[in-house]
Design a protein around this motif. Sequence first.
Motif, PDB file in Angstrom:
ATOM      1  N   SER A  37     -29.945  37.671 -45.271  1.00  0.00           N
ATOM      2  CA  SER A  37     -29.570  38.661 -46.295  1.00  0.00           C
ATOM      3  C   SER A  37     -28.154  39.161 -46.040  1.00  0.00           C
ATOM      4  CB  SER A  37     -30.477  39.886 -46.246  1.00  0.00           C
ATOM      5  OG  SER A  37     -31.813  39.558 -46.341  1.00  0.00           O
ATOM      6  N   ALA A  38     -27.675  39.982 -46.940  1.00  0.00           N
ATOM      7  CA  ALA A  38     -26.367  40.612 -46.760  1.00  0.00           C
ATOM      8  C   ALA A  38     -26.428  41.575 -45.577  1.00  0.00           C
ATOM      9  CB  ALA A  38     -25.984  41.358 -48.025  1.00  0.00           C
ATOM     10  N   THR A  43     -25.372  45.284 -49.850  1.00  0.00           N
ATOM     11  CA  THR A  43     -25.794  45.163 -51.254  1.00  0.00           C
ATOM     12  C   THR A  43     -25.638  46.496 -51.988  1.00  0.00           C
ATOM     13  OG1 THR A  43     -27.337  43.445 -50.591  1.00  0.00           O
ATOM     14  CG2 THR A  43     -27.663  44.384 -52.778  1.00  0.00           C
ATOM     15  N   ARG A 199     -34.038  43.118 -55.866  1.00  0.00           N
ATOM     16  CA  ARG A 199     -33.695  43.710 -54.570  1.00  0.00           C
ATOM     17  C   ARG A 199     -34.718  43.332 -53.516  1.00  0.00           C
ATOM     18  NH1 ARG A 199     -29.788  47.627 -53.580  1.00  0.00           N
ATOM     19  NH2 ARG A 199     -30.194  46.826 -51.501  1.00  0.00           N
ATOM     20  N   GLU A 200     -34.231  43.142 -52.327  1.00  0.00           N
ATOM     21  CA  GLU A 200     -35.062  42.740 -51.182  1.00  0.00           C
ATOM     22  C   GLU A 200     -35.680  41.363 -51.378  1.00  0.00           C
ATOM     23  OE1 GLU A 200     -34.714  44.654 -48.647  1.00  0.00           O
ATOM     24  OE2 GLU A 200     -33.718  46.177 -49.842  1.00  0.00           O
ATOM     25  N   GLY A 201     -35.016  40.540 -52.182  1.00  0.00           N
ATOM     26  CA  GLY A 201     -35.600  39.254 -52.549  1.00  0.00           C
ATOM     27  C   GLY A 201     -35.452  38.137 -51.525  1.00  0.00           C
ATOM     28  N   SER A 202     -34.855  38.416 -50.386  1.00  0.00           N
ATOM     29  CA  SER A 202     -34.612  37.324 -49.431  1.00  0.00           C
ATOM     30  C   SER A 202     -35.887  36.749 -48.824  1.00  0.00           C
ATOM     31  CB  SER A 202     -33.702  37.796 -48.298  1.00  0.00           C
ATOM     32  OG  SER A 202     -32.445  38.130 -48.818  1.00  0.00           O
TER      33      SER A 202
HETATM   34  N1  ASP Z   1     -29.429  41.909 -49.805  1.00  0.00           N
HETATM   35  C1  ASP Z   1     -30.460  42.054 -50.798  1.00  0.00           C
HETATM   36  C2  ASP Z   1     -30.912  43.493 -50.875  1.00  0.00           C
HETATM   37  O1  ASP Z   1     -30.497  44.290 -50.053  1.00  0.00           O
HETATM   38  C3  ASP Z   1     -31.609  41.120 -50.591  1.00  0.00           C
HETATM   39  C4  ASP Z   1     -32.426  41.396 -49.365  1.00  0.00           C
HETATM   40  O2  ASP Z   1     -32.017  42.156 -48.498  1.00  0.00           O
HETATM   41  O3  ASP Z   1     -33.513  40.831 -49.236  1.00  0.00           O
HETATM   42  O4  ASP Z   1     -31.653  43.832 -51.741  1.00  0.00           O
END
Ligand code: ASP
Length: 417
Positions: A37-38, A43, A199-202
Motif C-alpha cells: 500500500s501507500a 493516501t 479505500r483500504e483496498g490493498s
Molecule cells: N492506500 C490505500 C488506502 O489507504 C489502500 C490501502 O491502504 O489498502 O486506502
Amino acid sequence: MKVFKFGGASVKDAAGVRNVAKVLSHFAQDDLLVVVSAMGKTTNALEEVVKAYREGRNAKPLILALQGMHAMALAEVAPADQAAATALAASFDALKHYVAQPVQHEEDRDYDHIVAFGEVWSTLIVSAYLNSAGFANKWVDARKIITTDARHRAAHVKWDLLQGNCATHLPSFDARPHRIVTQGFIGQTEDGSTTTLGREGSDFSAAIFAYALDAESVTIWKDVPGMFNADPRKFPDTKLLAQFSYKEAIELSYFGASVIHPRTLQPLQRKGIPLFVRSFIDLAAPGTTISEATDHDTLIPSFIVKPDQLLMSITPRDLSFVVEENLSGIFKLFAKRNVRIELMQNSAVAFTVAVDDTPRARQLAEDLRGEYEVRWNDGCELLTVRHYDEATLTRLLNGREPLVEQRSRNTARFVLK
Ligand code: ASP
Ligand code: MG
C-alpha cells in the motif's frame, strides 16, 4: 507462489521498509508476489491534493511535502539506486504536470488518477530496497494486471481478463525465486484510465493476484498478531481467533471488523486459497488462519462496534404502508448516492436504517424528503455480537437502552445512542 501484503502502517518510513526484508528473509526460497500500500498516511494526503486541484487551489506545496518524505525514505534505504531515484522523481513530475492542467474530467476519475501515485511511490521504494538488500525482485505495474470497469473509486474487477493479463504482462525470470513487487488498491480500465478498488483496498488486490496466479496462500502482514474477537485497542481481555472459516470471516468483516477488507475473502474462497493474518513485528507468533476448515471455527463471542452512525427513519408522507414499491424507490436512492445500509428494520409505516454519518448520507436524507418524512438520530453506535451469550450482551450493553435491537441465531445487533 505466495502472496504477501504489506499495508501503509507497515511501510510508513525507512525502518518499516527495512522490516519488509526481515519478513522476507524467513521465506528466502519462496516465489513471492508482494503487494504494498501507500506509505503511512499518503493516501489521505493525496486526497487533499485532489481537493486542492478540484477547487483551483495550488496543490504543489502538498506534493512537494510528499516528495520530500518519499525521496528521503528512498535515499535512506537504497542510496545507490539511481534508476529508482530517477523513476521516483519522474513520477512526481507526472503528478505535478497533471495538477497544472485545467480540470477536465469527472472528479472521481481525477481522484483515482491522483491517489494511485501513493502506491507507485511506495512500491518503487520497497522494490529498490529489496533489490539492494539481496532480495532480487521485479517491479510490476498492477494496473497492467487488474483490469476493471470505469466505476471510479469503487471499480469492479474484470475477472476473466486476469489470467491473460498475467501471461502478457508478468515478467519472466532467469532464476528462482521469482519475486514481484506490485501495488495494492489500483487498477485500470480497458482504455487505460487508472481506477481504485475503494479505500483500504490493498487486501483485496492481494486476493485478486492470488486468484489470478492460483497462489498457495495469502499473508497479510500487520502490526497486530492476528484477528481478535474484538478491537484490542477498545476492549480489554480480547482473544486471538486462531482459525476460522471464510464464511465467518466474511460475516465479521461485513459487520465492520476492520482487520481485513470485506471483499478480500470471496476470491480466496472460490479457489480455496488460505489467508493468514500475521504480525510483521513478532514473526514467531502464529497469527490467524482463515480457510475452508469450518469445523475449526472459533465460536467465541466476537463483537464489533461501528461509531458515527446515523439512524434514519423514513415514513411516507401520506402514511401509506411501506411496501415493495416504495422500498425499491428508496433502495435506488441509496444505491445512487452510494450509501451503504448497515442495518435495516421496517414497520407498517416506517423504514429505519443505520448508515455511516457522511455528507452523502445527509444528502440522501434531503433527496428523500420530497416523498417521505425523514427523521434521524445522529451520534449512534452500531454494536454487532457474533455467537453471543447473555453474559456478553449484558456486559457490553452496560445498562444502555438500545434504539433498535435485532437478533438472529448467531448474531445480535444493537443501535445505541
Ligand atoms: N492506500 C490505500 C488506502 O489507504 C489502500 C490501502 O491502504 O489498502 O486506502
Ligand atoms: Mg493505506
